[in-house]
Scaffold this active site. Structure first.
Site, mmCIF file in Angstrom:
data_model
loop_
_atom_site.group_PDB
_atom_site.id
_atom_site.type_symbol
_atom_site.label_atom_id
_atom_site.label_comp_id
_atom_site.label_asym_id
_atom_site.label_seq_id
_atom_site.Cartn_x
_atom_site.Cartn_y
_atom_site.Cartn_z
ATOM 1 N N ILE A 142 -20.029 -3.723 -25.795
ATOM 2 C CA ILE A 142 -19.787 -3.998 -24.387
ATOM 3 C C ILE A 142 -19.333 -5.451 -24.299
ATOM 4 O O ILE A 142 -19.649 -6.267 -25.168
ATOM 5 C CB ILE A 142 -21.020 -3.733 -23.498
ATOM 6 C CG1 ILE A 142 -22.252 -4.501 -23.979
ATOM 7 C CG2 ILE A 142 -21.316 -2.251 -23.422
ATOM 8 C CD1 ILE A 142 -23.477 -4.270 -23.111
ATOM 9 N N ASP A 143 -18.568 -5.759 -23.275
ATOM 10 C CA ASP A 143 -17.969 -7.088 -23.167
ATOM 11 C C ASP A 143 -19.019 -8.185 -23.069
ATOM 12 O O ASP A 143 -20.151 -7.953 -22.630
ATOM 13 C CB ASP A 143 -17.071 -7.160 -21.931
ATOM 14 C CG ASP A 143 -15.895 -6.213 -22.012
ATOM 15 O OD1 ASP A 143 -15.521 -5.828 -23.134
ATOM 16 O OD2 ASP A 143 -15.354 -5.860 -20.941
ATOM 17 N N LYS A 144 -18.616 -9.380 -23.434
ATOM 18 C CA LYS A 144 -19.499 -10.545 -23.346
ATOM 19 C C LYS A 144 -20.122 -10.664 -21.964
ATOM 20 O O LYS A 144 -21.337 -10.874 -21.825
ATOM 21 C CB LYS A 144 -18.713 -11.812 -23.670
ATOM 22 C CG LYS A 144 -19.469 -13.116 -23.409
ATOM 23 C CD LYS A 144 -18.575 -14.327 -23.578
ATOM 24 C CE LYS A 144 -19.294 -15.604 -23.185
ATOM 25 N NZ LYS A 144 -18.420 -16.798 -23.277
ATOM 26 N N ARG A 243 -12.998 -1.954 -16.120
ATOM 27 C CA ARG A 243 -12.348 -3.099 -15.484
ATOM 28 C C ARG A 243 -10.867 -2.817 -15.217
ATOM 29 O O ARG A 243 -10.341 -3.111 -14.139
ATOM 30 C CB ARG A 243 -12.518 -4.335 -16.366
ATOM 31 C CG ARG A 243 -13.973 -4.720 -16.601
ATOM 32 C CD ARG A 243 -14.128 -5.702 -17.740
ATOM 33 N NE ARG A 243 -13.489 -6.986 -17.427
ATOM 34 C CZ ARG A 243 -13.337 -7.956 -18.314
ATOM 35 N NH1 ARG A 243 -13.732 -7.786 -19.571
ATOM 36 N NH2 ARG A 243 -12.772 -9.092 -17.955
#
Length: 311
Positions: A142-144, A243
């Site tokens: 998962i993204d930062k 996103r």
């Protein structure tokens, strides 16, 4: 290149006919190379088509043989770090962590410390080696600046079983997100292929001709003045999928400075996106494991502000 160097070979199928060789190589199943890395190998003569060197923009033809010599991996030691972890499940095969917003999942060249992997190496005796030196144990990412549940495998057998579930879309992943503007309908599905943005190479985008199939289902949970709380279920797992899809339908995530407005007046650093539910079949026992992580404080504060402004 050294004498006796080992080459890997592939035959171009119908789907690869007409594709640029650099894009085709990074699209192969199981590879983790970046396009920039592949282009450097092509220029260095490490890639050949039917025995001859080609340029990075070479268009492949069905039936051609592509050979690649991957240079030796530079040995880099990733240090374990005693970083606190919010562990939601753990046994001999799997560990599930509620990752805070702002934490990178795995190290990268030039950024070897402070990641989830560094923390896992300090906590776990063993992690699977399938992800390589930079991504031991990492089954998915998962993204930062996305918070929430992420699983890691402690051995190769568990890693292979969990990765197979992800590929077959059998892992349950539910995200909570807050997006700009009011969504008028109660539910929807975005089915739009995602690929590298041709105009911004560090971003992803809906790319109809060359993108990979991506499907996001969403349900509206609460509406505010010029914002909406939604729940998203991932059918596929492309990079930045929620996103990109929400931007595509005109509702970028609040706090997302990459795919949304460049400035945000809201009290959250990073996109308002939380991996709330993770469900999977245990790789050893077959038992269905379903975990849920409450919203982080920053998203709760954001929702409180939105509710107050909507009165």
């Amino acid at each position: 290149m050294t004498e006796g160097e080992e080459w890997r070979h592939w035959t171009v199928d119908e789907g690869g006919n007409g594709q640029r060789i650099d894009k085709w190589l990074v699209s192969l199943d199981g590879v983790t190379w970046s396009r920039m890395m592949v282009q450097a190998w092509i220029r260095a003569g490490r890639v050949r088509v039917d025995g001859r060197e080609v340029k990075v923009n070479y268009r492949l033809k069905e039936g051609e043989t592509v050979a690649l010599s991957v240079p030796p991996v530079e040995e880099i030691h990733i240090e374990p770090e005693a970083i606190p972890l919010d562990i939601r499940y753990e046994d001999q095969d799997v560990i599930v962590v509620n990752k805070p917003r702002g934490m990178v999942v795995h190290p990268a060249p030039g950024n070897p410390r402070g990641t989830l992997v560094n923390a896992l190496l300090a906590h776990c005796k063993d992690l699977s080696g399938i992800g390589g030196v930079f991504r031991p144990g990492i089954v998915h990412r998962i993204d930062k600046d996305t918070s929430g549940l992420i699983m890691a495998a402690k051995n190769d057998q568990a890693h292979q079983a969990l990765a197979a579930q992800l590929k077959a879309h059998r892992v349950e992943r539910i995200y909570t997100a807050v997006v700009h503007h009011e969504i008028p309908h109660d539910r929807g599905t975005v089915d739009a292929p995602i690929g590298r943005d041709p105009h911004h190479r560090q971003r992803m985008a809906v790319v109809h001709r060359t993108g990979k199939r991506a499907v996001t289902h969403f349900v509206v949970r609460e509406r505010f003045k010029d914002a909406t709380l939604i729940e998203c279920r991932l059918e596929t797992g492309r990079t930045h999928q929620i996103r990109v899809h929400m931007q595509y339908i005109g509702h970028p995530l609040i706090g997302d400075l990459v795919y949304g407005p460049k400035k945000s007046r809201y009290p959250i650093r990073g996109q308002a996106l939380h991996a709330r539910v993770l469900g999977f079949e245990h790789p050893r026992t077959g038992e269905w494991i379903r975990l849920e992580a409450e919203l982080p404080e920053d998203m709760e504060r954001l929702l409180s502000q939105l509710r107050a402004e909507s009165l």
